[in-house]
Design an enzyme around this catalytic site. Structure first.
Site, mmCIF file in Angstrom:
data_model
loop_
_atom_site.group_PDB
_atom_site.id
_atom_site.type_symbol
_atom_site.label_atom_id
_atom_site.label_comp_id
_atom_site.label_asym_id
_atom_site.label_seq_id
_atom_site.Cartn_x
_atom_site.Cartn_y
_atom_site.Cartn_z
ATOM 1 N N GLY A 8 14.050 -16.677 8.337
ATOM 2 C CA GLY A 8 15.127 -17.257 9.152
ATOM 3 C C GLY A 8 15.210 -16.591 10.518
ATOM 4 N N ALA A 10 14.089 -17.452 13.335
ATOM 5 C CA ALA A 10 14.336 -18.337 14.476
ATOM 6 C C ALA A 10 15.814 -18.700 14.604
ATOM 7 C CB ALA A 10 13.505 -19.608 14.336
ATOM 8 N N PHE A 12 20.118 -17.860 14.520
ATOM 9 C CA PHE A 12 21.039 -17.184 15.445
ATOM 10 C C PHE A 12 20.949 -15.650 15.354
ATOM 11 C CE2 PHE A 12 25.776 -15.982 15.361
ATOM 12 C CZ PHE A 12 25.768 -15.557 16.676
ATOM 13 N N ALA A 81 16.973 -16.211 5.984
ATOM 14 C CA ALA A 81 16.869 -17.670 5.823
ATOM 15 C C ALA A 81 17.826 -18.143 4.740
ATOM 16 C CB ALA A 81 15.443 -18.057 5.456
ATOM 17 N N TYR A 187 28.512 -21.831 -1.619
ATOM 18 C CA TYR A 187 27.800 -20.957 -0.672
ATOM 19 C C TYR A 187 28.030 -19.490 -1.044
ATOM 20 C CZ TYR A 187 27.103 -18.245 3.634
ATOM 21 O OH TYR A 187 26.719 -17.290 4.543
ATOM 22 N N ASN A 216 32.582 -13.144 10.271
ATOM 23 C CA ASN A 216 32.210 -14.299 11.107
ATOM 24 C C ASN A 216 31.466 -13.817 12.351
ATOM 25 O OD1 ASN A 216 34.248 -15.335 9.326
ATOM 26 N ND2 ASN A 216 34.377 -17.093 10.692
ATOM 27 N N ARG A 255 40.568 -14.625 10.540
ATOM 28 C CA ARG A 255 39.162 -14.296 10.313
ATOM 29 C C ARG A 255 38.835 -13.036 11.112
ATOM 30 N NH1 ARG A 255 40.188 -17.617 7.142
ATOM 31 N NH2 ARG A 255 39.092 -19.534 6.587
HETATM 32 N N1 NAD Z 1 26.576 -16.455 11.233
HETATM 33 C C1 NAD Z 1 27.494 -15.953 10.427
HETATM 34 O O1 NAD Z 1 28.679 -15.908 10.771
HETATM 35 C C2 NAD Z 1 27.132 -15.388 9.070
HETATM 36 C C3 NAD Z 1 28.154 -14.821 8.281
HETATM 37 C C4 NAD Z 1 27.837 -14.330 7.025
HETATM 38 C C5 NAD Z 1 26.529 -14.363 6.576
HETATM 39 N N2 NAD Z 1 25.567 -14.947 7.356
HETATM 40 C C6 NAD Z 1 24.204 -15.004 6.828
HETATM 41 O O2 NAD Z 1 23.295 -14.482 7.790
HETATM 42 C C7 NAD Z 1 22.053 -15.174 7.706
HETATM 43 C C8 NAD Z 1 21.649 -15.695 9.077
HETATM 44 O O3 NAD Z 1 22.651 -16.556 9.542
HETATM 45 P P1 NAD Z 1 22.541 -17.309 10.945
HETATM 46 O O4 NAD Z 1 23.940 -17.499 11.430
HETATM 47 O O5 NAD Z 1 21.542 -16.656 11.803
HETATM 48 O O6 NAD Z 1 22.027 -18.731 10.436
HETATM 49 P P2 NAD Z 1 21.137 -19.824 11.218
HETATM 50 O O7 NAD Z 1 21.422 -21.096 10.487
HETATM 51 O O8 NAD Z 1 21.322 -19.763 12.679
HETATM 52 O O9 NAD Z 1 19.659 -19.354 10.910
HETATM 53 C C9 NAD Z 1 19.055 -19.565 9.678
HETATM 54 C C10 NAD Z 1 17.573 -19.740 9.927
HETATM 55 O O10 NAD Z 1 16.974 -19.923 8.652
HETATM 56 C C11 NAD Z 1 16.090 -21.013 8.721
HETATM 57 N N3 NAD Z 1 16.023 -21.595 7.391
HETATM 58 C C12 NAD Z 1 16.964 -22.315 6.728
HETATM 59 N N4 NAD Z 1 16.514 -22.675 5.516
HETATM 60 C C13 NAD Z 1 15.263 -22.167 5.404
HETATM 61 C C14 NAD Z 1 14.267 -22.202 4.405
HETATM 62 N N5 NAD Z 1 14.478 -22.843 3.244
HETATM 63 N N6 NAD Z 1 13.089 -21.574 4.618
HETATM 64 C C15 NAD Z 1 12.852 -20.928 5.789
HETATM 65 N N7 NAD Z 1 13.752 -20.870 6.788
HETATM 66 C C16 NAD Z 1 14.945 -21.479 6.597
HETATM 67 C C17 NAD Z 1 16.665 -21.956 9.748
HETATM 68 O O11 NAD Z 1 15.656 -22.785 10.317
HETATM 69 C C18 NAD Z 1 17.231 -20.974 10.757
HETATM 70 O O12 NAD Z 1 16.299 -20.657 11.753
HETATM 71 C C19 NAD Z 1 22.235 -16.270 6.656
HETATM 72 O O13 NAD Z 1 21.709 -15.816 5.446
HETATM 73 C C20 NAD Z 1 23.722 -16.409 6.545
HETATM 74 O O14 NAD Z 1 24.126 -16.846 5.257
HETATM 75 C C21 NAD Z 1 25.843 -15.450 8.594
#
Ligand code: NAD
Ligand code: ZN
Length: 373
Positions: A8, A10, A12, A81, A187, A216, A255
């Site tokens: 993952g 690529a 955020f 990811a 989730y 968040n 939050r």
């Molecule tokens: N952003 C938040 O506020 C937050 C909060 C708590 C936990 N998280 C966790 O942090 C991690 C990253 O979050 P983020 O905000 O960067 O998410 P995001 O959606 O921006 O990035 C996720 C990346 O994973 C890739 N992806 C999705 N499914 C995939 C698969 N099956 N195989 C390969 N790649 C896949 C997507 O293309 C994307 O580039 C996640 O696990 C998320 O659950 C994020």
């Protein structure tokens, strides 16, 4: 220099971690399927690559062969990811369990059965695993973990959870890591499963494993087109179009918002730490009311959006949660979160340079309503 695989990457948070690691001369490999919900249909793969040094393997974490290829020569894995929409997870159950739980299973299967040199795994967990998290009963029960709010309770606009022992009112407190998990969404269940699978398998295989329970996360590079997650980016996209901002419940829900650069720093510190196993809250440690956030953003965007308290609610949403940071401060004493006002200004300065997207949040809300969620 170490070689670090970010699944993952690529996405955020992955991009920010990548930037930081490359600046410290690490090599970075991404395993990412460039999910269209995040990246859109037509984004050019070459534009997604941040840096010449990033080796991108386009594939899903559900595919064993993709992991096999990706772990080649890798010292550490940052497993990001995942599918990340709380509301969406309540009706795309198989997709969330397949990719989040199944994908993590495939990773550990490869680590258990293939030759590799992986010594550390960071896993992205979430504050969602706590559900309502820690509260104090105003009667005599002390600290408690309330049950998720029921649909009937939400329909009655009874927003606050109650004491699970005596039914009295409860007051929220910061949630520590040892609070009993009480996931309120599918989730959240997948995040808890990812975390537990990883801590168990890491211990069994002698791979240092750290679960980071993110609050968040917001900041530059956040998907502005994904209507399923990211309240700051969703509000911003709407405010730039002067669209009304619909706030769930009574707006008093809170939050804990943490700037992505602060999260990336924690990831870097965690990668270079020598804990065998660790679970860490990652947040600002401060509760912000959603209504206050909305007015703050409206001011920063100089927007004419009206801010409307709808009294609507979503099953799986929580009322309050913020991180107890005592463990984090003990483990990484020099780390300090950026103040929210500074972070929001940075975010708005970045988002203002980005495209404005069609607002699809009504579609996302409709998808829940249709299913009575
Ligand atoms: N952003 C938040 O506020 C937050 C909060 C708590 C936990 N998280 C966790 O942090 C991690 C990253 O979050 P983020 O905000 O960067 O998410 P995001 O959606 O921006 O990035 C996720 C990346 O994973 C890739 N992806 C999705 N499914 C995939 C698969 N099956 N195989 C390969 N790649 C896949 C997507 O293309 C994307 O580039 C996640 O696990 C998320 O659950 C994020
Ligand atoms: Zn009580």
């Amino acid at each position: 220099m170490t070689r670090i695989l970010i699944s993952g990457g690529a996405g955020f948070i992955g991009r920010h971690v990548t930037q930081l690691l490359i600046s410290k001369s690490h090599e970075v490999v991404w395993l990412d399927n460039l999910d269209t919900q995040i990246h859109g249909e037509y984004e050019d793969i070459h534009n997604i690559r941040l840096h010449e040094q990033v080796k991108l393997i386009v594939g899903s974490v559900c595919e064993k062969e993709a992991w096999r290829q990706a772990i080649d020569g890798v010292d550490a894995i940052v497993h990001f990811a995942a599918q990340t929409g709380t509301g969406q997870s309540m009706y795309q159950i198989a997709r969330y369990t397949d990719e989040n739980i199944g994908g993590t299973g495939v990773m550990w299967d490869v680590l258990a059965n293939e030759t590799h040199q992986v010594k550390k795994v960071l896993i992205a967990s979430s504050r969602a695993i706590y559900g309502e998290g820690a509260y104090r009963c105003i009667s005599k029960c002390g600290n408690v973990v309330p049950l998720p709010r029921s649909k009937a309770q939400l329909v009655r606009h009874q927003w606050s959870p109650v004491c699970p022992k005596c039914g009295a009112d409860v007051e929220p407190i910061a949630t520590p890591e040892d609070s009993t998990p009480q996931p309120a969404s599918l989730y959240a269940i997948t995040k808890l499963a990812q975390e537990q699978m990883s801590l168990t398998m890491g211990k069994a295989l002698g791979i240092s494993t750290i679960a980071l329970r993110f609050q968040n996360v917001f900041g530059s590079g956040q998907s502005l087109r994904n209507p399923y997650t990211g309240i700051i980016s969703i509000f911003s996209n709407q405010m730039r179009q002067n669209l009304p901002i619909n706030i769930y419940e009574d707006g008093e829900e809170t939050r804990d918002f943490i700037l992505v650069n602060d999260v990336a720093k924690i990831c870097e510190l965690a990668l270079s730490s020598d804990y065998e196993a660790l679970v860490l809250n990652v947040g600002s440690g401060l509760a912000t009311k959603v209504i206050d956030l909305a007015y703050n953003l409206k001011y920063l965007w100089n927007s004419d959006s009206s801010i409307e308290i709808t009294g609507d609610s979503r099953v799986g949403d929580i009322r309050h949660n913020w991180a107890d940071l005592r463990v984090l401060h003990k483990v990484f004493p020099d780390w300090q979160p950026t103040p929210l006002e500074v972070g929001l200004e940075k975010f708005v300065a970045w988002a203002a340079t980005q495209e404005i997207y069609e607002d699809k949040s009504k579609i996302a809300a409709q998808e829940l309503k249709q299913r009575n969620l």
